[in-house]
Design a protein around this motif. Structure first.
Motif, PDB file in Angstrom:
ATOM      1  N   ARG A 120      28.751  57.233  -1.923  1.00 60.17           N
ATOM      2  CA  ARG A 120      27.386  57.433  -1.427  1.00 60.17           C
ATOM      3  C   ARG A 120      26.645  56.094  -1.366  1.00 60.17           C
ATOM      4  NH1 ARG A 120      23.003  60.847  -4.880  1.00 60.17           N
ATOM      5  NH2 ARG A 120      23.247  59.072  -6.265  1.00 60.17           N
ATOM      6  N   ALA A 121      26.804  55.303  -2.442  1.00 57.48           N
ATOM      7  CA  ALA A 121      26.139  54.000  -2.456  1.00 57.48           C
ATOM      8  C   ALA A 121      26.673  53.107  -1.337  1.00 57.48           C
ATOM      9  CB  ALA A 121      26.333  53.334  -3.813  1.00 57.48           C
ATOM     10  N   MET A 158      26.001  61.570   2.834  1.00 59.94           N
ATOM     11  CA  MET A 158      25.161  61.269   3.995  1.00 59.94           C
ATOM     12  C   MET A 158      23.783  60.733   3.589  1.00 59.94           C
ATOM     13  SD  MET A 158      26.371  64.515   6.194  1.00 59.94           S
ATOM     14  CE  MET A 158      25.128  64.641   7.453  1.00 59.94           C
ATOM     15  N   ILE A 159      23.340  61.057   2.375  1.00 61.60           N
ATOM     16  CA  ILE A 159      22.061  60.504   1.913  1.00 61.60           C
ATOM     17  C   ILE A 159      22.153  58.977   1.888  1.00 61.60           C
ATOM     18  CG2 ILE A 159      20.573  60.257  -0.114  1.00 61.60           C
ATOM     19  CD1 ILE A 159      21.111  63.140  -0.699  1.00 61.60           C
ATOM     20  N   GLY A 160      23.355  58.476   1.585  1.00 65.43           N
ATOM     21  CA  GLY A 160      23.549  57.031   1.570  1.00 65.43           C
ATOM     22  C   GLY A 160      23.264  56.378   2.911  1.00 65.43           C
ATOM     23  N   GLN A 161      23.400  57.145   4.010  1.00 68.07           N
ATOM     24  CA  GLN A 161      23.157  56.563   5.331  1.00 68.07           C
ATOM     25  C   GLN A 161      21.671  56.380   5.611  1.00 68.07           C
ATOM     26  OE1 GLN A 161      24.914  59.823   7.343  1.00 68.07           O
ATOM     27  NE2 GLN A 161      26.972  58.927   7.422  1.00 68.07           N
ATOM     28  N   HIS A 162      20.832  57.018   4.790  1.00 68.16           N
ATOM     29  CA  HIS A 162      19.400  57.035   5.106  1.00 68.16           C
ATOM     30  C   HIS A 162      18.823  55.635   5.225  1.00 68.16           C
ATOM     31  CE1 HIS A 162      15.657  59.470   5.255  1.00 68.16           C
ATOM     32  NE2 HIS A 162      15.135  58.299   5.016  1.00 68.16           N
ATOM     33  N   ALA A 163      19.305  54.721   4.370  1.00 67.13           N
ATOM     34  CA  ALA A 163      18.744  53.368   4.352  1.00 67.13           C
ATOM     35  C   ALA A 163      18.955  52.663   5.691  1.00 67.13           C
ATOM     36  CB  ALA A 163      19.384  52.571   3.222  1.00 67.13           C
ATOM     37  N   ARG A 222      24.161  60.802 -11.006  1.00 68.41           N
ATOM     38  CA  ARG A 222      23.002  61.505 -10.460  1.00 68.41           C
ATOM     39  C   ARG A 222      23.217  61.825  -8.990  1.00 68.41           C
ATOM     40  NH1 ARG A 222      17.674  58.859 -13.080  1.00 68.41           N
ATOM     41  NH2 ARG A 222      16.641  60.486 -11.899  1.00 68.41           N
ATOM     42  N   CYS A 254      16.777  49.040  -0.827  1.00 62.10           N
ATOM     43  CA  CYS A 254      18.035  49.677  -0.454  1.00 62.10           C
ATOM     44  C   CYS A 254      18.348  49.352   0.995  1.00 62.10           C
ATOM     45  CB  CYS A 254      17.930  51.190  -0.673  1.00 62.10           C
ATOM     46  SG  CYS A 254      19.471  52.032  -0.420  1.00 62.10           S
ATOM     47  N   ARG A 277      23.169  51.301  -5.651  1.00 60.24           N
ATOM     48  CA  ARG A 277      23.587  51.386  -7.043  1.00 60.24           C
ATOM     49  C   ARG A 277      24.178  52.758  -7.383  1.00 60.24           C
ATOM     50  NH1 ARG A 277      18.883  51.643 -11.409  1.00 60.24           N
ATOM     51  NH2 ARG A 277      20.682  52.237 -12.661  1.00 60.24           N
ATOM     52  N   PHE A 324      24.755  55.294 -11.075  1.00 61.34           N
ATOM     53  CA  PHE A 324      23.965  55.523 -12.286  1.00 61.34           C
ATOM     54  C   PHE A 324      24.872  55.773 -13.483  1.00 61.34           C
ATOM     55  CE2 PHE A 324      21.469  56.478  -8.641  1.00 61.34           C
ATOM     56  CZ  PHE A 324      20.244  55.931  -8.934  1.00 61.34           C
TER      57      PHE A 324
END
Lengths: 302, 305, 266
Positions: free
Chosen positions: C162-163, C104-109, C92, C80, C86, C88
């Motif tokens: 998000r992705a 914001m979880i998408g920014q984690h990568a 999800r 990622c 991706r 789903f």
């Protein structure tokens, strides 16, 4: 800090620190049935250093925090290959193993317990409860905290979104261990004593129940749980004493504590049926913050 | 000779662990539920059997019972308690929230039951040991210098009978096949016409029965019962189950016997205080090195917890 | 197409579950900015290919090359970070997180280092960035709304946003139009075209052929885990192998009555 109310407040604050120690792993979806064991690590570290080397309070606290963290780190590193029910079993086994070891080590007082010369006053414990709350609050506001919550909801998707699930879980478990170490040290110094009985499997059960019944969705859940289950039995103390001592083997002190835990058990069962997500949820908190009307409008999604 | 005597004692202690470990392995293998009420129900059955033999039923319904009737009464109480647990942990619970701790709801609920049962008995009958007197207690066999008491032989035979009838039940009967299909895949079992709501109580009845029998064996064998026996004896069966492999009947047998032997041997070699650390240390090592146990397979316990 | 100008390639990818091959020797190349459709009958192994690319499963043989680097051995979280994101098939999103927190979880990568991990988010511009991204794609919702209360179509878009927050080079979309009506599908198409215009390469698994035709310029067809077609989307429907896979019999005999009776007889 003395008297009945003061003593109760200190016990409450010890419970709050421990509740956060258990909350951190639970917030990443790891149930910790050995919370009291990590507290024992801290308590006996501080107790031993104080009794043997006469180490002052501050370095003892740091040492307890470090040993708690190291134990938790090594434990989670070894056990993190296993998931789910295996992790629950491993934490439980660790608790049983550790108390079994402590009883056999004479330097730690064995089953007689260990007298601890160094002392902290109640206000120190209260201060640390506040500190634990504040640090957890800040931690949950960081990207690490967001990752913890994401893993709690869906670890597979979290991994696919670029979160190193294993690392975050080990990190949360280690932080919990450090906090448990501090709680153990405070326990040993406040009571000037530590014995294995205070850190047995039942204590771990109570701690986990505090946290789960308080609610794990927000950081206020552990406080709510600790306050509820520390204070409610006290409030009903007079009532409890009048409850029937059924059967044949009861002594007066026994009745009081037994009824307290029977109540806790019954509340647990009822909560799991009617409100398994705990007393305080995010939606509930939202309703408190913004007023019931606003929350309702938000839910309808205008 | 002394060693052989320890082995004999270990096997007989192991028979109790086997019986309780079977109860654990059934609930975890079929329902993926780590049922912490099993040790307290084991304790509850022995304590109520003792109370029935000593005092009879409350309110003068029935006077002190003969020991055989009292043991049967204890087993019935264990089954009823287990069904009560089923009511409040499984029947009314539906998984509603998609997060990692939802599967822990029955587990947490079982911790609640543990508190209720344990403290209820503690309050009613105290924490001190009570003598459970049977005429069998004094009878014993001498086999080439080894001393084996008659209850030990009987309990071993009983444990063997249980094991074989249980594996027969699971392999050959309709109910057994239904149970195994739930273990494989609960959703598919539902689609295939297995009445899951009907079949789940069967597991809890079996659990209660096994705990009750283990409690009876303990009471007759050691001639005493106490409120801490669930914690001290029942919990070690968990170690036996995991060592053998969760969800495996043969695993529970081998693991339970192994724990019995390890326990008597560590008492013999290092003294009584070391048992707890040896048994649970062994379990920790097993969980790190071989979490699926000796006979287990990977499918068990994979659900999120 | 020469493999050199491909941003992303599969080379001889094979995956077996318990000895049963579900993906066999699949290779294809994707050029930067391309919109590739991955289609095939049910059970052809499309979602498995997605899971292999994103790292949910490990491949048995072959290589997965992103920007010249073989990522097949990397764990999902590293992939990622390297630019694969991706969505789903069944949405999800994290149920206990709000819309903006999910995004914001998408920014984690993109997070680098422990310090960034432990900085309170209100000290950074993470939240504003996520809200801006939601606004930029016209996702009409309150940022603080709970996921469970959102309409299905909006949730789909939130998942894609998000992705996108991980700034992917390649975005995998697993049946984005499933469960949407014609009108919503048209909106989704425009939405995805804007995503692609932003320079993101799209890989789409989709059953809705009208969406595939209007969105994707390049199509790969899988059948029983093997690639049976690789070429421009407009050529798919004339391809005999594809027709055979979908209609269940050789294409050139499909129309003749005699072949049909022969089929029935056998």
């Amino acid at each position: 800090m003395s008297g009945y109310t003061g003593g109760l407040l200190v016990i409450l604050c010890l419970n709050i620190v421990m509740a956060y120690a258990v909350f951190l792993p639970v917030a990443t979806g790891q149930l910790n049935l050995g919370g009291a064991a990590f507290q024992a690590v801290g308590a006996y570290t501080a107790g031993y250093l104080s009794a043997t080397y006469d180490l002052p309070v501050v370095p003892s606290l740091l040492a307890s925090m470090a040993t708690g963290a190291v134990f938790a780190f090594l434990f989670s590193l070894l056990i993190m290959r296993t998931k789910s029910v295996y992790l629950v079993l491993a934490t439980f086994a660790f608790g049983q193993f550790l108390t079994g070891v402590i009883i056999n080590v004479d330097a730690l007082g064995g089953s007689m317990g260990l007298s601890v010369p160094a002392h902290v006053e109640g206000w120190t414990v209260i201060l640390f409860a506040g500190l634990a709350m504040l640090l957890t609050l800040i931690l949950m506001q960081t990207r690490f905290g967001l990752a913890m919550r994401a893993i709690h909801d869906d670890d597979a998707v979290s991994e696919l979104m670029g979160i190193g699930v294993r690392g975050v879980r080990i990190g949360a478990f280690t932080l919990g261990g450090a906090l448990a170490g501090v709680a153990g040290c405070l326990y040993a110094f406040y009571f000037n004593f530590c014995d294995v009985q205070s850190f047995d499997a039942s204590s771990s059960f109570y701690l986990l129940l505090f946290v789960l019944l308080g609610g794990t969705q927000t950081i206020w859940g552990p406080v709510i749980g600790a306050v509820f289950f520390t204070l409610v039995p006290e409030v009903f103390r007079n009532v409890l004493a009048y409850l029937p001592a059924f059967g044949h083997g009861a002594t007066s002190g026994q009745v009081d504590t037994s009824w307290r835990f029977i109540l806790l058990g019954m509340i647990t069962i009822a909560m799991m049926v009617y409100r398994p997500e705990g007393i305080l949820t995010r939606i509930g908190l939202g309703a408190i913050w913004h007023g019931v009307g606003l929350a309702r409008r938000g839910r309808q999604g205008t | 000779m002394l060693i052989l005597q320890q082995v004999a004692n270990g096997v007989l202690l192991g028979a109790i662990y086997v019986t309780i470990a079977l109860a654990f392995t059934l609930t975890i293998g079929i329902l993926n539920f780590l049922n912490f009420t099993i040790p307290p129900i084991f304790m509850l059955s022995a304590m109520t059997a003792w109370a029935a033999a000593q005092f009879g039923l409350p309110f003068g319904i029935f006077g002190p019972m003969p020991w055989t009737v009292a043991l049967a009464f204890g087993i019935v109480v264990a089954i009823l308690a287990s069904l009560l647990v089923e009511r409040l942990t499984f029947r009314y619970l539906k998984v509603r929230y998609g997060d990692a701790t939802e599967h822990a709801i029955p587990l947490v609920s079982s911790l609640g039951f543990l508190l209720v049962f344990q403290n209820g008995i503690r309050m009613a009958y105290g924490t001190e040991p009570h003598r459970f007197i049977t005429p069998l207690g004094d009878m014993s066999l001498h086999l080439g210098g080894i001393f084996i008491s008659l209850p030990q032989v009987l309990s071993l035979a009983l444990a063997l009978i249980i094991v074989f009838s249980l594996s027969y039940l699971l392999k050959r009967t309709r109910t057994g096949r239904a149970l195994r299909s739930i273990a494989e895949n609960p959703d598919a079992a539902l689609l295939m016409g297995v009445d899951v709501a009907r079949i789940v109580p069967v597991i809890f009845i079996l659990t209660g029965l096994l705990c009750g029998i283990a409690g009876s064996i303990f009471a007759v064998n050691y001639g005493q019962v106490y409120s801490g026996m669930g914690d001290e004896v029942g919990n070690k069966a968990i170690a036996g189950m995991v060592l053998g492999g969760m969800g495996s009947i043969w695993g529970a047998i081998v693991g339970g016997l192994l724990i019995g032997l390890v326990e008597t041997m560590s008492i013999y070699l290092f003294g009584g205080d070391t048992v707890q650390s040896v048994v649970w240390g062994l379990l920790l090592v097993a969980l790190v090195l071989r979490p699926e146990g000796l006979f287990g397979h990977h499918g068990i316990g994979k659900g999120k917890f | 197409m020469s493999p050199n100008d491909a941003i992303f390639s599969l080379r001889g990818v094979t995956k077996a579950f318990a000895g049963l091959k579900v993906v066999t020797d699949v290779s294809f190349d994707v050029r930067p900015g391309e919109r590739l459709a991955l289609i095939g009958p049910n059970g052809a192994g499309k979602t498995t290919v997605f899971n292999l690319i994103s790292g949910a499963y490990k491949i048995n043989e072959g290589s997965i090359i992103l920007d010249g680097v073989d990522i097949a051995a990397l764990p999902a979280s590293r992939r990622c970070a390297m630019g694969i994101a991706r969505s789903f098939q069944n949405i999800r999103l994290m149920p206990h997180l709000s819309v903006v927190e999910n995004v914001m979880i998408g920014q984690h990568a993109r997070t680098r280092g422990i310090l960034e991990l432990l900085t309170p988010l209100w000290m950074t511009r993470a939240r504003q960035e996520a809200e801006a991204q939601l606004a930029a794609f016209d996702v009409a919702t309150y940022p603080n709304q709970a996921i469970a209360t959102l309409p299905y179509g909006i949730r789909k878009k939130v998942e894609i946003v998000r992705a996108l927050m991980s700034r992917p080079k390649v975005l995998l979309l697993d049946e984005p139009a499933a469960g949407l009506n014609t009108n919503e599908t048209a909106q989704l198409r425009d939405f995805l075209m804007r995503v692609a215009d932003g320079g993101v390469t799209l890989l789409v698994v989709e059953h809705d052929m009208s969406l595939v035709r209007s969105l994707c310029d390049h199509t790969v067809v899988l059948n029983f885990g093997r690639k049976i077609f690789d070429g421009p989307t407009h050529a798919v429907q004339e391809d005999p192998a594809v027709l055979e896979a979908y209609l269940g019999r050789p294409a050139h005999t499909a129309a003749t009555p005699r072949a049909e009776t022969a089929d029935h007889a056998s």
